[in-house]
Design an enzyme around this catalytic site. Structure first.
Site, PDB file in Angstrom:
ATOM      1  N   GLU A  58       0.816  -1.210   0.000  1.00 38.01           N
ATOM      2  CA  GLU A  58       0.000   0.000   0.000  1.00 38.01           C
ATOM      3  C   GLU A  58       0.851   1.261   0.000  1.00 38.01           C
ATOM      4  OE1 GLU A  58      -3.881  -1.552   2.427  1.00 38.01           O
ATOM      5  OE2 GLU A  58      -2.114  -1.044   3.561  1.00 38.01           O
ATOM      6  N   CYS A 112      -0.715   5.591   9.889  1.00 33.44           N
ATOM      7  CA  CYS A 112       0.502   4.854  10.265  1.00 33.44           C
ATOM      8  C   CYS A 112       0.152   3.577  10.997  1.00 33.44           C
ATOM      9  CB  CYS A 112       1.329   5.655  11.264  1.00 33.44           C
ATOM     10  SG  CYS A 112       2.054   7.098  10.614  1.00 33.44           S
TER      11      CYS A 112
HETATM   12  N1  SAH Z   1       9.599   0.199   9.513  1.00 29.89           N
HETATM   13  C1  SAH Z   1       9.887   1.564   9.567  1.00 29.89           C
HETATM   14  C2  SAH Z   1       8.998   2.406   8.691  1.00 29.89           C
HETATM   15  C3  SAH Z   1       7.541   2.039   8.652  1.00 29.89           C
HETATM   16  S1  SAH Z   1       6.606   2.199  10.118  1.00 29.89           S
HETATM   17  C4  SAH Z   1       9.865   2.061  10.985  1.00 29.89           C
HETATM   18  O1  SAH Z   1       9.420   1.324  11.865  1.00 29.89           O
HETATM   19  O2  SAH Z   1      10.325   3.174  11.215  1.00 29.89           O
HETATM   20  C5  SAH Z   1       6.299   3.964  10.175  1.00 29.89           C
HETATM   21  C6  SAH Z   1       6.004   4.518  11.566  1.00 29.89           C
HETATM   22  O3  SAH Z   1       4.669   4.183  12.000  1.00 29.89           O
HETATM   23  C7  SAH Z   1       6.934   3.981  12.619  1.00 29.89           C
HETATM   24  O4  SAH Z   1       7.406   5.011  13.439  1.00 29.89           O
HETATM   25  C8  SAH Z   1       6.016   3.047  13.388  1.00 29.89           C
HETATM   26  O5  SAH Z   1       6.468   2.786  14.659  1.00 29.89           O
HETATM   27  C9  SAH Z   1       4.720   3.769  13.340  1.00 29.89           C
HETATM   28  N2  SAH Z   1       3.544   2.951  13.675  1.00 29.89           N
HETATM   29  C10 SAH Z   1       3.398   1.611  13.576  1.00 29.89           C
HETATM   30  N3  SAH Z   1       2.165   1.233  13.969  1.00 29.89           N
HETATM   31  C11 SAH Z   1       1.499   2.361  14.329  1.00 29.89           C
HETATM   32  C12 SAH Z   1       0.173   2.630  14.789  1.00 29.89           C
HETATM   33  N4  SAH Z   1      -0.727   1.668  14.926  1.00 29.89           N
HETATM   34  N5  SAH Z   1      -0.162   3.918  15.027  1.00 29.89           N
HETATM   35  C13 SAH Z   1       0.720   4.913  14.843  1.00 29.89           C
HETATM   36  N6  SAH Z   1       1.973   4.720  14.387  1.00 29.89           N
HETATM   37  C14 SAH Z   1       2.369   3.455  14.141  1.00 29.89           C
END
Ligand code: SAH
Ligand code: SF4
Length: 347
Positions: A86, A331
């Site tokens: 996505e 996110c």
């Molecule tokens: N794998 C990388 C990039 C993708 S995740 C990383 O972890 O940085 C992008 C961001 O979204 C990360 O900071 C992650 O911790 C956050 N994230 C994951 N699940 C989430 C949720 N349910 N609500 C808000 N942010 C979330």
């Protein structure tokens, strides 16, 4: 779209002169013509060969949904092998258009709070597949006389577990004959792969770095992010210091607010302590709901308290505005299966 080197090789093999490559790329990226039949500048015979030899888009768009507020759009793509990835377009009130893209189908890192982390890992995306998510939205915006302002690698996957393809995709976004997006408009987000941070430190690219920190202490970080067992927080922060010392670029610390896990006032004090004196900005992320048992987002009042403590300690901090929750495009909601089903029903 393949890389410039690969595209040039295809044209060369077909016996087409070099200037045809420029003409082709101009028609596709500047005029938005993704259908060979519409590219008048190329000879008919060459176009017929190219249809076979050089498909314009490597990923298949299977769904495009718009949030109720119209400020978020999510596209779902099928990749070779049948898996889905996505990408999300976020339209900000100030006119900026940001695209959030995926670097892998699924993710191996297994963060306890993340929907992508709970799904089965598929595979690394190729540079072309990563680039094409942006390319898709570029064409979409071009039709509305709009353009892309920023790219964030914050969709599915851990960019530094697919380092070479991710960096190649950045160079494609950057290339003047492709999307010509300045590297400083591009942000790579990592859960803390120190080897990747070290490599990026030495790259001749002005790309931005975001670190998903989410906890200021080793035991707390380890309890929610398995990656912390491999790279301890001290080593991680040392690599960030080395990065900022060399590049003079500010690193943003992402901090997702998890109820009762990392949102206490004393945790904010600890976070302030480890951030103090660093070239950093803390981005507090309200947790977007998922189906994961035992994990909920912090209360709004706790988020504000947490932010105030950081501010009081002189730390630069903002709370991220959440967009696209109704279409499971926020996110960490990507690949959230139940939400996905809902989308398809309400489509
Ligand atoms: N794998 C990388 C990039 C993708 S995740 C990383 O972890 O940085 C992008 C961001 O979204 C990360 O900071 C992650 O911790 C956050 N994230 C994951 N699940 C989430 C949720 N349910 N609500 C808000 N942010 C979330
Ligand atoms: Fe992977 Fe990032 Fe989700 Fe962790 S937060 S599981 S690294 S996508």
């Amino acid at each position: 779209m393949k890389t410039i080197k690969e595209v040039s090789e295809v044209f060369q093999k077909l016996g087409a002169p070099k200037f045809r490559v420029k003409q082709f790329l101009h028609a596709v990226f500047k005029e938005g013509k993704t259908d060979y039949h519409k590219i008048q500048v190329l000879p008919v015979e060459l176009k017929q060969q190219l249809i076979e030899a050089l498909p314009v888009l490597s990923i298949k768009p299977v769904l495009h949904i718009v949030s109720s507020k119209k400020n978020t759009e999510k596209a779902l793509f099928e990749i070779n092998g049948g898996q889905k990835v996505e990408a999300v377009l976020m339209r900000y009130k100030d006119g900026r258009n940001s695209i959030c893209i995926s670097s892998q189908a699924g993710c191996q890192m297994g963060c306890k709070f993340c929907a992508t982390g709970t799904m089965k890992f598929g595979r690394n995306l190729t540079a072309e597949e990563i680039f094409d998510q942006v390319f898709y939205f570029h064409i979409h915006l071009l039709k509305q006389s709009e353009s892309i302002s920023n790219i964030v690698y914050m969709g599915m996957g851990e960019p530094f577990m697919n380092y070479d393809n991710v960096l190649e995709s950045v160079r494609m976004l950057n290339h003047p004959d492709y999307l010509n997006l300045a590297a400083r408009r591009i942000t790579l987000s990592t859960s803390g792969i120190v080897d990747g941070i070290k490599k990026l430190t030495d790259e001749p690219l002005q790309v931005n770095l975001a670190l998903s920190l989410h906890a200021p202490t080793q035991p707390m970080r380890e309890s929610i992010m398995p990656v912390a067992r491999r790279w301890k927080i001290d080593e991680l922060l040392d690599s960030i210091n080395a990065y900022t010392a060399k590049t003079h670029r500010r690193v943003s610390f992402e901090y997702v607010m998890l109820n009762g896990i990392n949102d206490q006032p004393e945790t904010a004090e600890e976070l302030a302590k480890i951030s103090n004196g660093k070239l950093t900005h803390i981005n507090i992320i309200p947790y977007n709901s998922t189906d994961i048992a035992g994990i909920t987002g912090s209360e709004k009042t706790n988020i504000i308290k947490f932010k105030n403590i950081l501010q009081k300690n002189g730390i630069s901090v903002t709370v991220r505005v959440t967009m696209g929750q109704d279409i499971a495009a926020a996110c960490g909601q990507l690949a959230n299966k139940n939400k996905q089903k809902q989308d398809e029903r309400t489509k």
